[in-house]
Design an enzyme around this catalytic site. Structure first.
Site, PDB file in Angstrom:
ATOM      1  N   GLY A   1     -11.024   3.740   3.185  1.00 10.99           N
ATOM      2  CA  GLY A   1      -9.911   3.494   2.278  1.00 10.99           C
ATOM      3  C   GLY A   1     -10.106   2.275   1.406  1.00 10.99           C
ATOM      4  O   GLY A   1      -9.722   2.272   0.231  1.00 10.99           O
TER       5      GLY A   1
ATOM      6  N   HIS B   1     -13.197   5.613   7.734  1.00  8.92           N
ATOM      7  CA  HIS B   1     -12.561   4.336   7.394  1.00  8.92           C
ATOM      8  C   HIS B   1     -13.096   3.816   6.056  1.00  8.92           C
ATOM      9  O   HIS B   1     -13.668   2.727   5.970  1.00  8.92           O
ATOM     10  CB  HIS B   1     -12.778   3.304   8.503  1.00  8.92           C
ATOM     11  CG  HIS B   1     -11.767   2.186   8.462  1.00  8.92           C
ATOM     12  ND1 HIS B   1     -11.418   1.467   9.580  1.00  8.92           N
ATOM     13  CD2 HIS B   1     -11.028   1.666   7.452  1.00  8.92           C
ATOM     14  CE1 HIS B   1     -10.513   0.551   9.255  1.00  8.92           C
ATOM     15  NE2 HIS B   1     -10.262   0.654   7.959  1.00  8.92           N
TER      16      HIS B   1
ATOM     17  N   ARG C   1      -4.143   2.264  10.867  1.00  6.59           N
ATOM     18  CA  ARG C   1      -5.126   1.906  11.884  1.00  6.59           C
ATOM     19  C   ARG C   1      -5.134   3.015  12.920  1.00  6.59           C
ATOM     20  O   ARG C   1      -4.103   3.643  13.189  1.00  6.59           O
ATOM     21  CB  ARG C   1      -4.782   0.576  12.553  1.00  6.59           C
ATOM     22  CG  ARG C   1      -5.017  -0.654  11.687  1.00  6.59           C
ATOM     23  CD  ARG C   1      -6.511  -0.908  11.474  1.00  6.59           C
ATOM     24  NE  ARG C   1      -6.780  -2.169  10.791  1.00  6.59           N
ATOM     25  CZ  ARG C   1      -6.923  -2.289   9.483  1.00  6.59           C
ATOM     26  NH1 ARG C   1      -6.783  -1.218   8.705  1.00  6.59           N
ATOM     27  NH2 ARG C   1      -7.195  -3.470   8.937  1.00  6.59           N
TER      28      ARG C   1
ATOM     29  N   ARG D   1      15.878  -1.646   3.404  1.00  4.48           N
ATOM     30  CA  ARG D   1      16.054  -2.348   2.134  1.00  4.48           C
ATOM     31  C   ARG D   1      16.136  -1.315   1.016  1.00  4.48           C
ATOM     32  O   ARG D   1      16.002  -0.121   1.249  1.00  4.48           O
ATOM     33  CB  ARG D   1      14.914  -3.337   1.890  1.00  4.48           C
ATOM     34  CG  ARG D   1      13.541  -2.722   1.738  1.00  4.48           C
ATOM     35  CD  ARG D   1      12.492  -3.808   1.534  1.00  4.48           C
ATOM     36  NE  ARG D   1      11.188  -3.277   1.206  1.00  4.48           N
ATOM     37  CZ  ARG D   1      10.263  -2.908   2.068  1.00  4.48           C
ATOM     38  NH1 ARG D   1      10.537  -2.977   3.377  1.00  4.48           N
ATOM     39  NH2 ARG D   1       9.090  -2.457   1.683  1.00  4.48           N
TER      40      ARG D   1
ATOM     41  N   ILE E   1       0.841  -1.203   0.000  1.00  8.49           N
ATOM     42  CA  ILE E   1       0.000   0.000   0.000  1.00  8.49           C
ATOM     43  C   ILE E   1       0.876   1.252   0.000  1.00  8.49           C
ATOM     44  O   ILE E   1       0.610   2.217  -0.727  1.00  8.49           O
ATOM     45  CB  ILE E   1      -0.972  -0.018   1.193  1.00  8.49           C
ATOM     46  CG1 ILE E   1      -2.064  -1.072   0.960  1.00  8.49           C
ATOM     47  CG2 ILE E   1      -1.609   1.357   1.408  1.00  8.49           C
ATOM     48  CD1 ILE E   1      -3.046  -1.237   2.086  1.00  8.49           C
TER      49      ILE E   1
END
Length: 316
Positions: A277, A275, A228, A172, A148
Site C-alpha cells: 500500500g 503489503h 494491519r 464526529r 487514509i
C-alpha cells in the site's frame, strides 16, 4: 554540542534539510552510524521489522523525537518504554494517503470484477466471459476514518457508489457526512457490500474483524484490509472464506510475510497483495517533504506535525 539526526534516506538525497544538526544515514545496518547517545531526532527505517527499528532506542539517552515514515506506529511501540520521558512520537500522516487509496481501489475493483480469475485464465489461454459485480451502486463501509480513510473515500466518489458509511474511534462530523463511533459498527456491517479496514493497530482494534464481525457481514460482501494484519482474526476469516459466503482482498496478513504453506494463500475468494500500500513511486517525494518540514520545525523550535504521543505523558 551538535545534535545528531538519524535518517534512513541518505541526507545528500534530501534537498532543503536545515543546517545545524549532524545528519547520519542508517537504514537498519548492523553497525550504527554514530553513538546512539548523541541522537536527538530518530527517523525510523521504513518497512523494516520491529526488532530492527527499536534496536538503537535503548541507547538514545538524549532523544527528543521519533519520526516514523509509516502511518502506523505499532512497529516502534515496543521500544517506547525504554525512552526518556518527553520524547515525541510522530507518524507520517500525509505520506501514504495517495498510494494506499490507489491500492484500495485497485483491490476492490480487481476482486469485484474477477481480475485474478482472468489472469489465471490468460495463463491457460481461456476466454473467461460472464457477468461480474460492479462497484457502482454498492454500499461501502470504511472502518478507520483518519486521513487514509478520507483519501479512500475521495477515490470512491467517482465510482458512483450508493453510500459511504464511516467509522472511527469517536463520533464526529465531516464535510462528507457523519463519522460513526465503533459502538455502532455491529449495526452498520449488515448493510455494507464492501467493508474497508484502514484503522491503526491498537489494543482496541487487534482482532476487531473476528468471528462476530465477519458473521454480521452480508452474504457476498467483500472485506478489504489495508490496515494491519492483526486487525483481522485470520482463523475466523478462513472459516468464512471456506464457506464462500464472503470474499476478501488483503494487503496485510497475520502472520506477515505469509508463509508459503499457509492456507490463506489457497482460500477461495481471496486476493492477497504483499503489503504494498505504501511503497510506491509516490513515497520518496512525500517522505522527503515531510522530513524537511519536520526537521525545519525542530531546528526552529516550532511545533511538530503529527505528534501521536509523548513518552511519560499521562494518557488518561
Amino acid at each position: 554540542m551538535t545534535e545528531d539526526v538519524w535518517l534512513p534516506i541518505p541526507p545528500d538525497e534530501i534537498e532543503g534539510l536545515p543546517e545545524g544538526p549532524a545528519y547520519r544515514f542508517w537504514n537498519g545496518e548492523e553497525d550504527f552510524p554514530a553513538d546512539p547517545a548523541d541522537c536527538a531526532f530518530y527517523v525510523v527505517p521504513y518497512m523494516k521489522p520491529s526488532p530492527l527499528c527499536v534496536r538503537p532506542m535503548p541507547g538514545m539517552s538524549r532523544l527528543q523525537v521519533v519520526q516514523t515514515l509509516s502511518a502506523g506506529i505499532d512497529h516502534v511501540e515496543p521500544g517506547l518504554g525504554q525512552l526518556r520521558p518527553g520524547v515525541r512520537l510522530c507518524n507520517a500522516r500525509g505520506v501514504h494517503e495517495a498510494s494506499t487509496g490507489e491500492l484500495t481501489l485497485a483491490l476492490i475493483l480487481a476482486s469485484l470484477r474477477g481480475v485474478p480469475g482472468f489472469v489465471r485464465a490468460q495463463d491457460r489461454g481461456e476466454w473467461l466471459a460472464g457477468f461480474r459485480p460492479a462497484l457502482a451502486d454498492k454500499n461501502v463501509l470504511i472502518v478507520g476514518y483518519g486521513s487514509i480513510g478520507a483519501a479512500i473515500e475521495d477515490r470512491l466518489v467517482p465510482f458512483e457508489v450508493a453510500r459511504v458509511a464511516r467509522v472511527a474511534r469517536s463520533e464526529r462530523t465531516t464535510a462528507r457526512g457523519p463519522v460513526h463511533p465503533l459502538t455502532e459498527l455491529p449495526a452498520l456491517l449488515p448493510e455494507a457490500d464492501v467493508v474497508i479496514l484502514s484503522t491503526p493497530l491498537t489494543e482496541t482494534t487487534r482482532g476487531l474483524a473476528g468471528a462476530d464481525f465477519l458473521s454480521r457481514m452480508k452474504d457476498g460482501a467483500l472485506l478489504v484490509n489495508v490496515a494491519r494484519g492483526p486487525v483481522v482474526d485470520t482463523k475466523a476469516l478462513l472459516a468464512e472464506l471456506e464457506t464462500g459466503r464472503i470474499t476478501a482482498a488483503l494487503d496485510v496478513t497475520d502472520p506477515e510475510p505469509l508463509p508459503r504453506e499457509h492456507p490463506l494463500w489457497r482460500a477461495p475468494g481471496v486476493l492477497i497483495s504483499p503489503h504494498v500500500g505504501g511503497p510506491t513511486s509516490a513515497f520518496l517525494p512525500r517522505a522527503k517533504r515531510l522530513l524537511v518540514d519536520q526537521l525545519s520545525r525542530y531546528v526552529n523550535r516550532e511545533p511538530l506535525r503529527n505528534v501521536i504521543l509523548t513518552t511519560g505523558a499521562s494518557t488518561g
